[in-house]
Design an enzyme around this catalytic site. Structure first.
Site, PDB file in Angstrom:
ATOM      1  N   ASP A 185      -7.205  -1.304  -4.566  1.00 45.25           N
ATOM      2  CA  ASP A 185      -8.257  -0.932  -3.607  1.00 45.25           C
ATOM      3  C   ASP A 185      -9.171   0.142  -4.187  1.00 45.25           C
ATOM      4  OD1 ASP A 185      -7.002  -2.668  -1.796  1.00 45.25           O
ATOM      5  OD2 ASP A 185      -5.833  -1.052  -0.885  1.00 45.25           O
ATOM      6  N   ASP A 187       0.862  -1.185   0.000  1.00 44.43           N
ATOM      7  CA  ASP A 187       0.000   0.000   0.000  1.00 44.43           C
ATOM      8  C   ASP A 187       0.899   1.236   0.000  1.00 44.43           C
ATOM      9  OD1 ASP A 187      -2.501  -1.360   0.115  1.00 44.43           O
ATOM     10  OD2 ASP A 187      -2.245  -1.667   2.259  1.00 44.43           O
TER      11      ASP A 187
END
Length: 157
Positions: A138, A120
């Protein structure tokens, strides 16, 4: 373009963008590094997550979460395939939403299989409140879900 080609093309673009951005982050930033882009609002970070959204089951001492999320991802991909099969050829909005969700699922699945965790790097915050870091996959999943909601709402009318 038929619905399978559209969904597959969108999924492919999402996977490529997701993996290219994650490769860039892994190559250019040290793990746990943070670079301020917009002070007080946005950082680029390099973090990893063994769990799911919002750090659910993100713990090094849980040995089964990798396999759990791989199985859940395959189940979700199967559900997307079934929904796509039952979607009308003319419902481009629903097809696009399913393609985005599929691409996001595959993007994060690649990380889980290759690295045992998901990279991330987008960190939005206000003051000391940080939204959990996330990635392109995401974003695609969230946009896809939002598109599906819009599609369902439009069909009800």
């Amino acid at each position: 373009m038929n619905k399978y080609t559209l969904a597959g093309s969108l999924a492919f673009v999402v996977v490529i963008l997701d993996q290219l951005t994650k490769i860039a982050v892994r190559d250019k930033m040290v793990l746990w590094a943070s670079e301020t882009i917009i002070p007080g609002y946005f950082n680029l970070v390099h973090v990893v997550n063994r769990g799911a959204a919002f750090g659910f089951l993100n713990s090094a001492d849980i040995s089964w979460q990798r396999m759990f999320f791989i199985v859940v991802t395959f189940a979700a991909m199967g559900a997307v395939a079934l929904l796509l099969k039952s979607t009308s050829e003319t419902d481009r909005l629903q097809v696009a939403g399913l393609g985005c969700i599929l691409g996001g699922a595959v993007g994060n699945l690649i990380d889980r299989v290759l690295y045992h965790e998901v990279t991330d790097f987008l960190d939005f915050y206000i003051g000391s409140y940080h939204w959990p870091a996330f990635n392109v996959a995401d974003i695609a999943i969230c946009i896809g879900a939002f598109i599906l909601i819009i599609s369902m709402y439009r069909r009800k009318k």
